[in-house]
Design an enzyme around this catalytic site. Structure first.
Site, PDB file in Angstrom:
ATOM      1  CD  GLU A 226      -2.909  -0.726   2.215  1.00 44.40           C
ATOM      2  OE1 GLU A 226      -2.878  -0.114   3.179  1.00 44.40           O
ATOM      3  OE2 GLU A 226      -4.112  -1.530   2.223  1.00 44.40           O
ATOM      4  CD  GLU A 319      -4.685  -5.355   3.436  1.00 45.43           C
ATOM      5  OE1 GLU A 319      -3.483  -5.621   3.229  1.00 45.43           O
ATOM      6  OE2 GLU A 319      -5.162  -4.141   4.148  1.00 45.43           O
TER       7      GLU A 319
HETATM    8  C1  IDC Z   1      -3.586  -3.835  10.477  1.00 46.13           C
HETATM    9  C2  IDC Z   1      -3.794  -4.970  11.299  1.00 46.13           C
HETATM   10  C3  IDC Z   1      -3.213  -4.573  12.893  1.00 46.13           C
HETATM   11  C4  IDC Z   1      -1.847  -3.900  12.697  1.00 46.13           C
HETATM   12  C5  IDC Z   1      -2.202  -2.831  11.650  1.00 46.13           C
HETATM   13  C6  IDC Z   1      -0.651  -1.797  11.502  1.00 46.13           C
HETATM   14  O1  IDC Z   1      -5.058  -5.537  11.024  1.00 46.13           O
HETATM   15  O2  IDC Z   1      -3.263  -5.718  13.694  1.00 46.13           O
HETATM   16  O3  IDC Z   1      -1.885  -3.301  14.123  1.00 46.13           O
HETATM   17  O4  IDC Z   1      -2.291  -3.292  10.447  1.00 46.13           O
HETATM   18  O5  IDC Z   1       0.385  -2.924  11.132  1.00 46.13           O
HETATM   19  C7  IDC Z   1      -4.182  -2.074   5.674  1.00 46.13           C
HETATM   20  C8  IDC Z   1      -3.064  -2.718   5.883  1.00 46.13           C
HETATM   21  C9  IDC Z   1      -2.939  -3.790   6.887  1.00 46.13           C
HETATM   22  C10 IDC Z   1      -3.727  -3.190   7.960  1.00 46.13           C
HETATM   23  C11 IDC Z   1      -5.175  -3.324   7.513  1.00 46.13           C
HETATM   24  C12 IDC Z   1      -6.288  -2.921   8.673  1.00 46.13           C
HETATM   25  O6  IDC Z   1      -2.436  -3.149   4.707  1.00 46.13           O
HETATM   26  O7  IDC Z   1      -1.629  -3.820   7.327  1.00 46.13           O
HETATM   27  O8  IDC Z   1      -3.636  -4.302   8.954  1.00 46.13           O
HETATM   28  N1  IDC Z   1      -5.323  -2.341   6.649  1.00 46.13           N
HETATM   29  O9  IDC Z   1      -5.941  -2.015   9.265  1.00 46.13           O
HETATM   30  N2  IDC Z   1      -4.667  -1.248   4.901  1.00 46.13           N
HETATM   31  C13 IDC Z   1      -5.737  -1.056   5.074  1.00 46.13           C
HETATM   32  C14 IDC Z   1      -6.382  -1.641   6.225  1.00 46.13           C
END
Ligand code: IDC
Length: 395
Positions: A226, A319
């Site tokens: 991302e 995702e």
């Molecule tokens: C989130 C995880 C969470 C973690 C956070 C930071 O669910 O446990 O603490 O990342 O690393 C994304 C990202 C993905 C995120 C997810 C939800 O690619 O890493 O995971 N998210 O927030 N992009 C949009 C949402």
């Protein structure tokens, strides 16, 4: 219809891909017919090393036990006896390739892959939420086509132990390949959002992964999870550095590129748009662009972006969540269903976030499922049960 039973030895070393991963349960007692008898000749217990079949699954006792196989820590999971899957996704579709704005099988049929993304490998990876047992559940109960392996670069990920995380990726690729799954190798850069920050590490990582696995036909490389806080031009510049590194080793590798605004073609940023990519696409073929959404936060505007972008480019939703973009909060299954319908209609492949038991609502399993290695339906959260049904639909 073919079904193969492979010896545990050949499977254990991960030599065989594209074939059904089934344990050899012949000549093994079925629970409760214990291998060890008491002095009256009645079945009573298992001793260390004894094997038992229970619920179509092969277990081995680690020590003396009279507990039910599959419960408690005395039992080692060895695999399904009969996987119930007659032909795996990779057997069905072969080497994938981009065809126009779609994804096609080796024989040029337009296809849609559906599956799950892991959580960060540094928290919920190998030996935790990704084990022989959990991958069997994903392959044979959920009937997923694809597993995305999320290797964070920061936050305790790759940069802290490049060798260890590369090895973990190798092992997970072997485990998923043994089950005939497609594997999406996700270079999960996130913070900092400029993928160029990690470009040298990315080149090293992909060189090692692609070199080792170039003989496989089931890998897809996602070079930037991302990108955020940077314009499309920075992402494109990064892609131009990394793609040749992969293609020099494996010329026909299928590669995906994240887009600006957290992989939304700019929809999640004030000064970005799809037009940026239209004006200046990545100058390689056999490329897909990724799109991410979280259905409770990203509604019509983002859905429309996905619809428009996928008319023009090959898009893979690598995702998404059914909740807020924090990965938590209430599920919005109405908005989620609209996305599912759009992706079904346009055969847009997807992997859902995420196949773990972290506390947030977006993790498929309840907290503790990975520690106890219990991936049964009773352990699913609301989002997990919902997404499992979506993967299974029409199978
Ligand atoms: C989130 C995880 C969470 C973690 C956070 C930071 O669910 O446990 O603490 O990342 O690393 C994304 C990202 C993905 C995120 C997810 C939800 O690619 O890493 O995971 N998210 O927030 N992009 C949009 C949402």
């Amino acid at each position: 219809m073919k079904k193969r039973y492979l010896s545990a030895v050949s499977l254990a070393v991960g030599l065989i891909s594209n074939q059904v991963y089934a344990a050899d349960c012949s000549a093994v007692n079925t629970y409760p017919d214990w291998p060890q008898k008491n002095w009256q000749g009645q079945p009573s217990h298992a001793g260390a090393g004894d094997k038992l079949v229970h619920n179509n699954t092969l277990y081995q006792a680690k020590w003396w036990t009279s507990s039910e196989p599959g419960t408690g820590s005395a039992w080692q999971y060895l695999g399904r006896c009969d996987t119930g899957v007659h032909i795996t996704p990779v057997e069905k579709y072969g080497r994938l390739q981009v065809c126009g704005t779609g994804l096609c099988s080796e024989s040029n049929q337009r296809i849609q892959l559906r599956g799950m993304s892991s959580h960060g490998l540094q928290w919920h990876g190998l030996g935790k939420c990704l084990t022989d047992k959990s991958l069997d559940v994903l392959s044979y109960d959920w009937q997923a086509d694809v597993l995305r392996l999320s290797l964070y670069v920061q936050e305790g990920g790759y940069e802290t132990d490049p060798v260890g995380f590369t090895n973990q990726m190798h092992t997970l690729i072997e485990m998923a390949s043994a089950r005939g799954l497609y594997v999406l190798v996700d270079w999960h850069q996130l913070d900092p959002g400029d993928p160029n920050y990690n470009v040298e590490a990315a080149k090293t990582f992909f060189t090692e992964i692609v070199t080792k696995h170039k003989h496989r036909n089931n890998l897809i490389y996602d070079i930037a999870n991302e990108p955020n806080g940077v314009p499309w031009s920075a992402v494109r510049h990064y892609a131009e550095q990394v793609i040749p590194v992969i293609r020099n080793i494996q010329p026909n590798a299928l590669i995906m590129v994240g887009t600006h605004g957290w992989s939304t073609f700019g929809a999640s940023m004030s000064d970005g748009d799809l037009q940026d990519v239209i004006d200046d696409p990545v100058p390689f073929d056999n490329i897909m662009y990724t799109f991410h959404f979280y259905a409770a936060a990203h509604t019509d505007y983002h859905r429309n972006m996905l619809d428009r972008a996928s008319d023009i480019f090959p898009v893979f939703v690598s995702e998404f969540g059914t909740q807020h973009y924090t990965g938590g909060g209430a599920n919005d299954f109405v908005s989620s269903q609209k996305y599912i319908d759009l992706m079904a209609r346009k055969k847009i492949s997807w992997t859902n976030w995420n196949y773990s038991d972290d506390p947030l609502s977006g993790a498929a399993f309840k907290v503790g499922s990975c520690a106890s290695q219990n991936f049964a339906d009773s352990e699913l959260k609301e989002a997990g049960a919902w997404i499992k049904a979506k993967i299974l639909e029409g199978r």
